[in-house]
Each structure stands twice: as structure tokens, then as C-alpha cells.
Design a protein around this motif. Structure first.
Motif, PDB file in Angstrom:
ATOM      1  N   VAL A   1      -6.626   1.104   5.161  1.00  0.00           N
ATOM      2  CA  VAL A   1      -6.946   2.284   5.954  1.00  0.00           C
ATOM      3  C   VAL A   1      -7.355   3.422   4.992  1.00  0.00           C
ATOM      4  O   VAL A   1      -6.903   3.464   3.845  1.00  0.00           O
ATOM      5  N   PHE A   2      -8.239   4.272   5.463  1.00  0.00           N
ATOM      6  CA  PHE A   2      -8.840   5.283   4.582  1.00  0.00           C
ATOM      7  C   PHE A   2      -7.827   5.962   3.665  1.00  0.00           C
ATOM      8  O   PHE A   2      -8.025   6.069   2.462  1.00  0.00           O
ATOM      9  N   MET A   3      -6.724   6.437   4.241  1.00  0.00           N
ATOM     10  CA  MET A   3      -5.817   7.255   3.434  1.00  0.00           C
ATOM     11  C   MET A   3      -5.088   6.420   2.385  1.00  0.00           C
ATOM     12  O   MET A   3      -4.740   6.941   1.325  1.00  0.00           O
ATOM     13  N   ASN A   4      -4.855   5.149   2.673  1.00  0.00           N
ATOM     14  CA  ASN A   4      -4.281   4.292   1.632  1.00  0.00           C
ATOM     15  C   ASN A   4      -5.255   4.149   0.460  1.00  0.00           C
ATOM     16  O   ASN A   4      -4.860   4.245  -0.701  1.00  0.00           O
ATOM     17  N   ARG A   5      -6.512   3.941   0.800  1.00  0.00           N
ATOM     18  CA  ARG A   5      -7.495   3.811  -0.278  1.00  0.00           C
ATOM     19  C   ARG A   5      -7.608   5.118  -1.054  1.00  0.00           C
ATOM     20  O   ARG A   5      -7.757   5.131  -2.271  1.00  0.00           O
ATOM     21  N   TRP A   6      -7.508   6.230  -0.321  1.00  0.00           N
ATOM     22  CA  TRP A   6      -7.610   7.553  -0.957  1.00  0.00           C
ATOM     23  C   TRP A   6      -6.496   7.731  -2.008  1.00  0.00           C
ATOM     24  O   TRP A   6      -6.753   8.185  -3.124  1.00  0.00           O
ATOM     25  N   TYR A   7      -5.286   7.362  -1.633  1.00  0.00           N
ATOM     26  CA  TYR A   7      -4.171   7.515  -2.583  1.00  0.00           C
ATOM     27  C   TYR A   7      -4.266   6.522  -3.734  1.00  0.00           C
ATOM     28  O   TYR A   7      -3.928   6.836  -4.868  1.00  0.00           O
TER      29      TYR A   7
ATOM     30  N   ALA B   1       0.862  -1.179   0.000  1.00  0.00           N
ATOM     31  CA  ALA B   1       0.000   0.000   0.000  1.00  0.00           C
ATOM     32  C   ALA B   1       0.902   1.234   0.000  1.00  0.00           C
ATOM     33  O   ALA B   1       2.089   1.134   0.309  1.00  0.00           O
ATOM     34  N   PRO B   2       0.349   2.396  -0.344  1.00  0.00           N
ATOM     35  CA  PRO B   2       1.190   3.605  -0.318  1.00  0.00           C
ATOM     36  C   PRO B   2       1.860   3.814   1.043  1.00  0.00           C
ATOM     37  O   PRO B   2       3.053   4.084   1.118  1.00  0.00           O
ATOM     38  N   TYR B   3       1.077   3.678   2.102  1.00  0.00           N
ATOM     39  CA  TYR B   3       1.642   3.928   3.426  1.00  0.00           C
ATOM     40  C   TYR B   3       1.708   2.662   4.259  1.00  0.00           C
ATOM     41  O   TYR B   3       0.898   1.753   4.105  1.00  0.00           O
ATOM     42  N   GLU B   4       2.683   2.644   5.158  1.00  0.00           N
ATOM     43  CA  GLU B   4       3.072   1.449   5.895  1.00  0.00           C
ATOM     44  C   GLU B   4       2.085   1.141   7.028  1.00  0.00           C
ATOM     45  O   GLU B   4       2.475   1.030   8.199  1.00  0.00           O
ATOM     46  N   LEU B   5       0.801   1.018   6.669  1.00  0.00           N
ATOM     47  CA  LEU B   5      -0.221   0.672   7.664  1.00  0.00           C
ATOM     48  C   LEU B   5      -1.134  -0.357   7.003  1.00  0.00           C
ATOM     49  O   LEU B   5      -0.800  -0.881   5.947  1.00  0.00           O
ATOM     50  N   ASP B   6      -2.259  -0.627   7.642  1.00  0.00           N
ATOM     51  CA  ASP B   6      -3.214  -1.517   6.993  1.00  0.00           C
ATOM     52  C   ASP B   6      -3.483  -1.003   5.577  1.00  0.00           C
ATOM     53  O   ASP B   6      -3.794   0.179   5.390  1.00  0.00           O
ATOM     54  N   PRO B   7      -3.372  -1.884   4.582  1.00  0.00           N
ATOM     55  CA  PRO B   7      -3.556  -1.415   3.199  1.00  0.00           C
ATOM     56  C   PRO B   7      -4.933  -0.803   2.965  1.00  0.00           C
ATOM     57  O   PRO B   7      -5.110  -0.023   2.039  1.00  0.00           O
TER      58      PRO B   7
ATOM     59  N   LYS C   1     -15.662  24.083  -6.554  1.00  0.00           N
ATOM     60  CA  LYS C   1     -15.707  22.802  -7.253  1.00  0.00           C
ATOM     61  C   LYS C   1     -14.302  22.258  -7.528  1.00  0.00           C
ATOM     62  O   LYS C   1     -14.073  21.051  -7.473  1.00  0.00           O
ATOM     63  N   THR C   2     -13.379  23.161  -7.823  1.00  0.00           N
ATOM     64  CA  THR C   2     -11.996  22.703  -8.025  1.00  0.00           C
ATOM     65  C   THR C   2     -11.450  22.077  -6.741  1.00  0.00           C
ATOM     66  O   THR C   2     -10.711  21.102  -6.766  1.00  0.00           O
ATOM     67  N   LEU C   3     -11.851  22.658  -5.614  1.00  0.00           N
ATOM     68  CA  LEU C   3     -11.354  22.141  -4.336  1.00  0.00           C
ATOM     69  C   LEU C   3     -11.831  20.714  -4.063  1.00  0.00           C
ATOM     70  O   LEU C   3     -11.214  20.000  -3.282  1.00  0.00           O
ATOM     71  N   VAL C   4     -12.928  20.310  -4.667  1.00  0.00           N
ATOM     72  CA  VAL C   4     -13.375  18.937  -4.447  1.00  0.00           C
ATOM     73  C   VAL C   4     -13.104  18.041  -5.661  1.00  0.00           C
ATOM     74  O   VAL C   4     -13.612  16.932  -5.744  1.00  0.00           O
ATOM     75  N   ALA C   5     -12.295  18.535  -6.589  1.00  0.00           N
ATOM     76  CA  ALA C   5     -11.824  17.677  -7.686  1.00  0.00           C
ATOM     77  C   ALA C   5     -10.681  16.846  -7.110  1.00  0.00           C
ATOM     78  O   ALA C   5      -9.528  17.249  -7.137  1.00  0.00           O
ATOM     79  N   TYR C   6     -11.027  15.705  -6.535  1.00  0.00           N
ATOM     80  CA  TYR C   6     -10.048  14.997  -5.712  1.00  0.00           C
ATOM     81  C   TYR C   6      -9.094  14.100  -6.509  1.00  0.00           C
ATOM     82  O   TYR C   6      -8.080  13.662  -5.985  1.00  0.00           O
ATOM     83  N   ASP C   7      -9.411  13.806  -7.751  1.00  0.00           N
ATOM     84  CA  ASP C   7      -8.430  13.105  -8.574  1.00  0.00           C
ATOM     85  C   ASP C   7      -7.262  14.067  -8.812  1.00  0.00           C
ATOM     86  O   ASP C   7      -7.468  15.213  -9.220  1.00  0.00           O
ATOM     87  N   TRP C   8      -6.039  13.592  -8.530  1.00  0.00           N
ATOM     88  CA  TRP C   8      -4.920  14.546  -8.548  1.00  0.00           C
ATOM     89  C   TRP C   8      -4.768  15.228  -9.898  1.00  0.00           C
ATOM     90  O   TRP C   8      -4.509  16.435  -9.969  1.00  0.00           O
ATOM     91  N   ALA C   9      -4.945  14.468 -10.963  1.00  0.00           N
ATOM     92  CA  ALA C   9      -4.683  15.022 -12.291  1.00  0.00           C
ATOM     93  C   ALA C   9      -5.822  15.948 -12.721  1.00  0.00           C
ATOM     94  O   ALA C   9      -5.586  16.960 -13.380  1.00  0.00           O
TER      95      ALA C   9
END
Lengths: 104, 500, 94, 329
Positions: free
Chosen positions: D51-57, D43-49, D207-215
Motif C-alpha cells: 500500500v502506498f504509505m508502506n512503500r513511502w516509509y 511492512a511498516p504498517y499492518e496492511l498490504d505491504p 524545496k525543504t518541504l519536498v525533501a521527502y527522505d527523512w534524513a
């Protein structure tokens, strides 16, 4: 640290800056004496850093530091050497104040 | 001069909260990214950052700081620190840069979390400086060690460490990821800035700077103490959050996150800073013991500030104070014994004079740690080097990812702290680490420790060689005794002297 | 016959270690396997019989008990100590 | 172990050593700094794969429709590092504050018409809310960017946005001193939340602030929204300010647009890199098509409050089109 007993070491109200060693640390130590005449200022020199502290409250005035340094000084320049501090901070343009205050 | 004073316009620059209309507040500030514990935006209106800085002040001061740090480096470039430093001191530099430099970069992302999802404009603005500060810290702490890469392959790990599954790095990532980048903005403010940066970074960046100055490494001393001047500013992001949470009935939540962060920071620092101060730094250059630095920074300065802001001591505080005396000795012994699995050459730090110092600073050391080192010393004296090395893996904690260890000797205090959760068995090093897991198992439960991965067949071949390969450690990088056992000769000489 | 991993907590040592044994091994063999990683490395050798017990148990396992029959879970922590030695009784916490 | 190769020291980091060229200071301290993209990690981060933030990334970074096999090959055309950023911007701020100083000494604001001051109160100083959204959105982009070299550019951009915001705060205070009756320092939030002139930009940025896809965030922010703000507000106010005797406004806008031009340079480089991968051009075009109407509407709404409308709106919109045309899409 005056207290040798680690279980009570947190029972203190020491406040003041911890500065990187150098001319400014010296000037601030001197200014601390001048600006806080009624308090006992402790200087703990660890070579790399100098802990300047007193009980309760310490105020440092820009003009006093300037005088001790012998050259113009802006309060914000303190940050270049201010590695740490104990107590809370109130940084204004003409003075900086470290103080102990229990909120709740 | 007819320019305004900073405070004349400062408040305007942090008066930027508005009510969203075209998206919902919940979309704009999802709880997982904001971590506001359900408090409304208004609760954060009172946020007042105590250490105020403006944009023009920031770039001016930071420019000055960098000019100072880089000029020290340039001036000392020819001082041959690398050639003249003791091997133990090089271990300090290598472990520090490897474990810290790119972690700082990750901290910049965490600061970005606060810039975007913090609920108070003052917090978002201060975090903007924090974001910049952490870029500084990663870049400058890569630039400095880079000058050594051509001299010593282990310095490559100043960069490489974070890309590997080396066990200490796994532990560092697990800790930093838990309290920085996987938390919502308020979580970052409490765990990274308040608990970690007003507390523990002082140990690594000022305590170690004191030792560095004593050791004559002014370049390093100046670098890290300069870094801490940034930390001491942006660390102040967290304090006002504590006050807001306490005031709004969320004291328990704030306390919990801070307690988690302190405990976890302690575990990592017991392996990163403890051995550096009490074993690697040459005896004559040790400004204070690790315990004394802990007392100065963590107990005398930081614990006090917890109480000052309306929180309590963490529930485990008494245990913590005991561990300050003991835990890092085991971390050190573990690192030294499993030295091929680290990217620096740990100094044993147990010559007769050093043992005397340890006994003085930590009464009882000889009757506990000393017993283990006695056996090691005998083996080394007899040239039985294979016995000074491991043939299996230590069992690591499912929280801190560090070897489960504690004080050896006749009292035999070591034990496992097991937990079965949802059908899986976990092993922890302490009540503290187990408690952290229990607070939010979902954050940790499917993570695999190095030992879990070994048992899962991910490490092949399933032996120490396979483990080294898995950790990306090859000859030329793997650690060895810093002094190549020269300290054993001091023991031999002393014995001969006594015998004659 | 199957490999079975255990966590060894060896008397007076400082660290828990992974010890791979076989389900067919008896407790004397478990103790010997654990000793390899502690005795002569960080713990002084002593004469006497090494016993194995579950963490926190007051009684050791029988010496000829097979791992398969001991009811241990993989990676469970066992304590290995010299029979009759002083201070082999453990405080439940540190 | 005797036949095992012992690794020798290299001239630079091992990840840069394969190339012949000596790495620059920029590369040594800027490239591949993220570790949450390690190949083979669970996973991106060294925790449960999970966990919310891993899924977010995994979802919003790794799962972006914009793909590239090596985002770490991105280079900032300006090769800014922290040290040079502070050096450069300290110089820029010294210039800006000397403007403030000189013009204040010459009683610049007293010479402004009350009417223009009213325009500033309505259409300039509420801009701090807008620029703060740019600061926030840039920081989101930074934390989600798939390479440190991109993250750095976005971080410096967040910092620059705060710089512009700070200039507004400064000017708000100064203008308040001269024109006490115009609501400076008091009415900005009301304008931002209620004045039709601001609602387009407000909708665009919320609306740009909630465009959560990085690209998508990058495209919406750097290719559409920022150009619209820079052309439709900053440059426009600078130009109109000059005609209204407000040299501070026009010189300040010029100074800020130096930053904006730098932002466009890195954005253009990133687009160029993205275009190496087939299909990306369409993805970017799709997002531009999605976001441009909002930006155009924002420019229209804002400029309609100015006498110079609609010519000014057309010029501003055309400038954003020209910028996007330069990207070779």
C-alpha cells in the motif's frame, strides 16, 4: 437518553457539555439554568461525568459561571473539564455556545 | 491588562496559505498524502475550525490538565488500587493500556500528516495541537501503568503489546494503521478525528471512566476523562472537512471513508470495550451496560452529528444496531475461551447474579450465549479444565482480524462471508468487513491474517504452543480466568441450595 | 494424502474454527474432527449423526465422500450439524 | 508445563530492564514508542505491504542513505516530555505576554518610527508564512523519524514554530492598530510571494518541504534552513530592532532563540549519533553542500533589503557555519 428505542435515538437535537465531575460541573449546571431561562435543562450525573443538555441551543456565559463558582473564571478553563459535548461548539472569550444546526 | 483578545489575532495566525512557486503544488501536496479528492486548494479556504485555541492557551490549559492528572496519581499512589481492585478490573486496565497507549503515539504521527499535508492552515494548526495531545496520551498512559510492572508481569504489555504478533494487537494495529497513519491528511481528518474521536473514543474514555469511578479507581477515571478533554477539542478537525467535501460534490467520498472508519471502530470496540463493561467490571460497579453506553454516545450523540453535517446514516446502520446487542458477547466468549492468547486475565462474568444481569440487559442471552456458558460451567464444575480451553485456532476475519463469531444457540446465525479476489480466498466476519475490503482491495489484499500465517508455515511448531510463541506470550503473561474459577463455586452453592 | 484445512461452522456454536483434516478423510471423519473443537466445549453433545455441508447448501455431502473429491477449497467454510435436528436450516445472513 | 519458566515481574518495561540503571521518567515514556519498525514484520504498517504509505516509509525512512543500526538509542539532551514541555512553555509564554502587556501599557509602538514600522511590515510580519513552513516541515520530519525520541523533538519543534508564528500574528495586530497605513495584516502574503527579499527563504523552504527522505529533511531543515532563518531573520531583526528602539522585537527574538538553541542541541546530538556509523558523515556533508547555497542566497536576499547589509549577511552566514562546525562534521 429519553428515547428507549435505539432505532430512533438519533432523532434528537440535544446540545450541551459533558463535564468531568467536580465543582466546575456543578457551577456550569447552575449557569445553564440561569443563562437559558426559557429552556429545560437536563442534568444526567454519571459520577465520573455529568451530561448537561437542552434542546437546540445552550449558551453559557463566563460571568455566570464565575458567579456560580464564586471565584474568577476564564472561559478557556472550561476545557480542563470538558470531556465531550453534543451539538456544535462556538467558544468565545465571554461565552461558549452549543447548538444544533443542520448544514445541508 | 493591555493584551489583545485571542480573536483579534487568531485569524492572522491561520492565514498562512500561499501559492508555491519553486516546486509544484502537486509535489508539495501529493494526492496520496493529502487526500483532497482532486479538489483545488481554494476549496479548503473556507475551512473554519469550530473549537478555537491559541498557542498560549494550549500550553496553559494542558499544563493545568497534567497537574491535575498527575496529582491524582500521586495522591492515590498509596491507595493500593492494584492490591484492592477486583481481578476483573485489572483485566480492564491491562487490556486498555496495552491496546491504547502506543496506538496514541501512532495517532500523533497521523496528526503530523495533517499538519504537513492538510490544505487549510486552520486544520494544520489544530492538528499541531492534536499531534501534541497524542504525545500526551501515549506518555501519560505509559507512565500510569508503569507503576504496576513490578507487581504483575502482564502490565509489561502496556508497553510490549504493540511490538508483538499477539492476535488482538494484530487486530488493533490493522484498524489503527488503516484509519490513521496510512491515510492522507483529509482521510485522517475524516476517519480518525471525525468518525473515531467524536464517536468511539467517548465509549472508552468516558463510558469506562464512569465504571472506573464506580469501581473506586479514581486515578484511572480521572486520567481517561482528562484525555477525552483533548480529544473533544482536536476531534473537531474533521467536521469542517465534511462540510467542504459535501459542498464540493464529494459527499460520497466522505461518506465512504467515514462509513469504513465507523464499521471498523465498532469491531475493535466490540472486543475492547464491550467485554470490559459487561463482563470484567464487577457487577456492582457497572454504571450502564455496554449497549446503553453505545446508545448514549454513538447513537444519541454521534449518529446525530453525521446527519447534522449533511451525511447519511451508514448503509449498514440497521445491522450495526443489531450488533450492538450481540457482537461483544461473542468477542468476550472468544477472548475468555482462548484466554492463554491474551495478556490479561479475562473475568468470565457469568456467575448466577451476573447472568441475571445479562439477561435483563440483553433479553435472550440465556438462550444463546448462555448455552455455551452452560457447557463451560459444567466442565468447570466437574474439574474438566482441559475442555474449557481450545485446541485449535479460531478463524479470523481478513479485515478486522478478529475471530469470526456471532450469536450461538438454536438460531445458529453464525456464518462466513467469503470473497475470492484475484485468485485468493478471503474470509470475513460480516458484510461490513467484506464491504470495506471491496472498497479498496489494494490496501488489504496481500496482508496475512494470523490464520494465513499459520497455514503459511510461519508459526512453528504448527500448534497452539507455536502460536503462543509467535504471539510472544509466555507463562507469567498468558491469560487465565480472572477469578481462578471462584465463580463456579457460586454456581455450585446455588445448586446445592436449590436441591435442599 | 495431504493435510487440508477447513473452516468449521458447528451447529449452535459461536465461532468459526480451523480444522485440519486429510484429503483422504471422509465426511464423517471431517464431522468428528470438527466436533472435537465444539462438542463438550461450548455445544452440548447430542445423539445422532453429524452431517457436513458446504455453507449455504441445502443438502449435505455424502457421508463417505472423501475431502479430495468434494471440490472444497482450502479453508472453505463447512457447516456441521446433527441430521434431522430442527433449525439446522440457516438464514443466509445475520 | 511444570519445568517451564514462569516470567516474573520486572522493575520496568522489559525493553529497558536489561540495563542496571533505573530508567528516568523520560525514558519510560519516550523510548521505542514507534511500532512501525518491528523486526521481521512484513511492512511498516499492518496492511498490504505494497500500500502506498508502506512503500513511502520503506523508501523515505528505511531506505534513507543515512544509516544507523539503532536509531532508538537517540536521547533528547533536554529529556523533554509532554508534561515538562507544557510547563516550560507556559512559563515562557507568561513572560512573553507580560512583555506585550507592559510595552503596550507604555505605548511602545507609538514611539517607533514610521520607517521602522515599514520595515516590520515588509520584513517581519510576512515571516508568519516562513515560520509556518518550518512548522509543516518539522511535522513531516516527526512523522518520518525512525525513532520516537527523534519524533518527539521534531514534534516539539513544530509546536515551537507555531509559537513563533503566533507571536508574529499577535504583533501584526498590535502594529496594525498603531500604523494603519503600513499594510499590517493585509500585505504579508504579497510580500512573501513577490518581494525579492523573501524569495530566497521561500525557495529554500518550498524545496525543504519536498525533501521527502527523512534524513535529508532533517539536514536541510535543522542544519541549514532553520539556522539560516534564526540567524538571518530572527536574531538580525532582534539586533536591528534594538537599535531602532523596538524592544519588543529584540526581547521577543531573544525569547524565541531559547527554543532555537534547544532545537540545535537535539540536532547536534542526532548528528553525533549518526556519525557513529561509517559513511554517514559524508552523506550529511553532501546534503549540507547541496542545501547551503540556497540558504546563503536566502540570507543575502533578505538582508539586502536592510541598511545593515552586507555586514549583517556575513555575520548571519558565519553564525550558521559556526553552528555546523560545532557538529564535528
Amino acid at each position: 437518553m429519553s428515547s428507549k428505542d435505539i432505532s430512533t435515538a438519533h432523532l434528537n437535537n440535544r446540545v450541551g457539555p459533558v463535564l468531568r465531575q467536580g465543582a466546575l460541573a456543578k457551577a456550569v449546571a447552575e449557569a445553564a439554568e440561569v443563562d437559558n431561562p426559557e429552556r429545560v435543562i437536563a442534568i444526567d450525573d454519571k459520577v465520573a461525568y455529568v451530561r448537561i443538555s437542552t434542546d437546540g441551543e445552550m449558551i453559557l456565559r463566563r460571568t455566570t459561571i464565575e458567579e456560580m463558582l464564586g471565584q474568577p473564571f476564564q472561559m478557556r478553563d472550561l476545557e480542563v473539564e470538558l470531556s465531550s459535548f453534543s451539538g456544535r461548539i462556538d467558544n468565545a472569550e465571554e461565552y461558549i455556545r452549543f447548538y444544533f444546526e443542520k448544514t445541508f | 491588562m493591555t493584551v489583545l483578545n485571542r480573536l483579534d489575532w487568531y485569524d492572522i495566525a491561520r492565514n498562512t496559505n500561499w501559492t508555491p512557486k519553486y516546486v509544484s503544488d502537486q509535489e508539495l501536496f501529493p494526492e496520496e498524502l493529502t487526500c483532497a479528492f482532486g479538489l483545488a486548494a481554494e476549496a479548503f479556504e473556507e475551512y473554519d475550525e469550530p473549537y478555537k485555541t491559541t498557542y498560549p492557551e494550549y500550553v496553559k490549559i494542558q499544563r493545568e490538565k497534567d497537574a491535575g492528572a498527575y496529582s491524582v496519581k500521586a495522591a492515590l499512589e498509596r491507595s493500593k488500587i492494584y492490591e484492592t481492585a477486583s481481578p476483573g478490573w485489572l483485566a480492564v486496565l491491562k487490556s486498555h493500556f496495552g491496546a491504547i497507549a502506543r496506538g496514541e503515539y501512532s495517532a500523533s504521527s497521523a496528526e503530523c500528516r495533517m499538519v504537513r499535508f492538510g490544505r487549510a492552515p486552520g486544520m494544520r494548526n489544530m492538528a499541531t495541537f492534536g499531534m501534541m495531545d497524542e504525545i500526551r496520551h501515549s506518555q501519560i498512559q505509559l507512565f500510569f501503568p508503569h507503576q504496576y510492572v513490578s507487581k504483575d508481569r502482564q502490565f509489561d504489555w502496556a508497553f510490549k503489546a504493540y511490538d508483538t504478533n499477539e492476535w488482538a494487537m494484530l487486530a488493533a494495529r490493522h484498524f489503527f494503521d488503516d484509519m490513521m497513519v496510512t491515510r492522507g491528511a483529509v482521510g485522517v481528518g475524516l476517519m480518525l478525528t471525525f468518525a473515531f474521536e467524536t464517536g468511539f473514543t467517548n465509549m472508552q474514555f468516558l463510558g469506562l471512566a464512569a465504571d472506573a469511578a464506580e469501581a473506586g479507581d479514581w486515578s484511572f477515571s480521572s486520567l481517561i476523562s482528562s484525555i477525552q478533554t483533548d480529544e473533544s477539542r482536536h476531534a473537531q478537525i474533521g467536521g469542517p472537512l465534511v462540510q467542504i467535501l459535501v459542498k464540493n460534490g464529494k459527499k460520497a467520498e466522505a461518506q465512504r471513508l467515514i462509513d469504513i472508519s465507523i464499521w471498523r471502530a465498532w469491531k475493535l470496540f466490540s472486543i475492547l470495550t464491550g467485554p470490559a463493561m459487561d463482563y470484567y467490571t464487577p457487577l456492582e460497579h457497572r454504571k450502564q451496560s455496554f449497549k446503553e453506553f453505545m446508545q448514549e454516545w454513538i447513537v444519541g450523540q454521534f449518529e446525530r452529528s453525521l446527519l447534522e453535517l449533511g451525511l447519511d446514516k451508514p448503509w449498514y446502520w440497521d445491522n450495526f444496531l443489531k450488533e450492538i446487542d450481540e457482537q461483544h458477547h461473542g468477542m468476550h466468549l472468544g477472548v475468555w475461551f482462548w484466554r492463554p492468547t491474551v495478556w490479561w486475565n479475562p473475568a468470565a462474568g457469568v456467575s448466577p447474579a451476573e447472568r441475571q444481569w445479562l439477561e435483563e440487559k440483553y433479553p435472550g442471552w440465556n438462550e444463546t450465549w448462555g448455552h455455551c456458558w452452560d457447557v463451560i460451567t459444567e466442565n468447570a464444575l466437574e474439574g474438566n479444565m482441559a475442555k474449557t480451553l481450545p485446541e485449535t485456532l479460531p478463524v479470523v476475519c481478513n479485515m478486522c482480524q478478529l475471530p469470526i463469531n456471532y450469536t450461538p444457540g438454536p438460531k445458529w446465525t453464525m456464518r462466513d462471508f467469503p470473497l475470492t479476489y484475484a485468485g485468493r480466498d478471503y474470509h470475513f466476519c460480516s458484510e461490513g468487513c467484506r464491504w470495506v475490503f471491496e472498497q479498496e482491495p489494494g490496501r488489504y489484499k496481500d496482508h496475512q491474517s494470523l490464520v494465513d500465517r499459520f497455514l503459511d508455515g510461519q508459526i512453528q511448531p504448527p500448534d497452539l504452543g507455536g502460536a503462543l510463541k509467535y504471539m510472544s506470550l509466555a507463562p507469567g503473561e498468558m491469560g487465565d480466568d480472572a477469578l481462578k474459577f471462584a465463580w463456579v463455586e457460586e454456581v455450585r452453592a446455588e445448586r446445592l441450595k436449590k436441591a435442599s | 494424502m495431504a493435510l487440508f484445512p477447513l473452516t468449521s461452522n458447528f451447529q449452535e456454536d459461536f465461532v468459526l474454527q480451523l480444522v485440519a483434516v486429510d484429503t483422504e478423510n471422509n465426511m464423517d471423519e471431517v464431522a468428528a474432527a470438527a466436533a472435537v473443537h465444539s462438542v463438550g466445549r461450548r455445544v452440548k453433545a447430542r445423539p445422532g449423526v453429524l452431517r457436513v455441508r458446504r455453507q449455504g447448501a441445502s443438502e449435505p455431502f455424502a457421508r463417505d465422500l472423501k475431502v479430495a473429491d468434494a471440490g472444497l477449497r482450502p479453508m472453505e467454510c463447512v457447516e456441521i450439524y446433527w441430521e434431522g435436528s430442527t433449525a439446522n436450516l440457516r438464514e443466509p445472513r445475520h | 508445563m511444570s519445568d517451564v519458566e514462569v516470567l516474573k515481574p520486572l522493575k520496568t518495561w522489559s525493553h529497558l530492564a536489561a540495563r542496571r540503571r533505573k530508567p528516568s521518567e523520560y525514558e519510560i515514556v519516550s523510548v521505542n514508542l514507534q511500532y512501525n519498525d518491528r523486526p521481521g514484520s512484513a511492512a511498516p504498517y499492518e496492511l498490504d505491504p505494497n500500500v502506498f504509505m508502506n512503500r513511502w516509509y520503506v523508501q523515505h525512512r528505511n531506505g534513507s542513505p543515512l544509516k544507523h543500526k539503532d536509531w532508538n538509542s537517540f536521547r533528547d539532551p533536554d529529556e523533554l516530555i509532554y508534561r515538562t514541555y507544557c510547563l516550560m512553555q507556559d512559563g515562557q509564554e507568561t513572560y512573553v505576554y507580560s512583555l506585550f502587556d507592559q510595552f503596550n501599557a507604555r505605548e511602545h509602538d507609538q514611539a517607533l518610527t514610521p520607517q521602522w514600522a515599514g520595515t516590520l511590515a515588509r520584513l517581519y510580519t510576512p515571516g508568519r508564512y516562513l515560520l509556518h513552513t518550518v512548522q509543516m516541515a518539522s511535522a513531516y520530519l516527526a512523522q518520518m523519524a525512525p525513532a520516537s525520541t527523534i519524533e518527539n523533538c521534531a514534534s516539539f519543534q513544530a509546536m515551537d514554530s507555531f509559537r513563533w508564528l503566533s507571536h508574529i500574528a499577535y504583533r501584526t495586530k498590535e502594529l496594525e492598530g498603531t500604523f494603519a497605513d503600513k499594510g499590517f495584516g493585509k500585505d504579508e502574503r504579497q510580500y512573501w510571494e513577490q518581494d525579492p527579499a523573501w524569495q530566497g527563504f521561500r525557495e529554500l523552504m518550498e524545496k525543504t518541504l519536498v525533501a521527502y527522505d527523512w534524513a535529508e529533511c532533517f539536514v536541510a531543515l535543522n542544519l541549514v534552513a532553520k539556522p539560516a532563518i534564526e540567524e538571518g531573520m530572527l536574531r538580525l531583526l532582534g539586533n536591528i530592532g534594538r537599535r531602532n528602539g523596538d524592544l519588543v522585537m529584540s526581547l521577543l527574538a531573544d525569547a524565541e532563540l531559547i527554543d532555537a538553541t534547544r532545537h540545535r542541541r537535539w540536532a547536534a546530538s542526532l548528528v553525533k549519533l549518526a556519525m557513529e556509523t561509517e559513511g554517514n558523515a559524508d552523506v550529511i556533508r553532501g546534503w549540507i553542500a547541496k542545501w547551503t547555497p540556497l540558504a546563503d542566497a536566502a540570507i543575502d536576499a533578505y538582508t539586502s533589503a536592510l541598511a545593515e547589509s552586507p555586514a549583517a549577511a556575513e555575520a548571519a552566514k558565519q553564525a550558521t557555519v559556526t553552528f555546523r562546525a560545532s557538529l564535528g562534521l
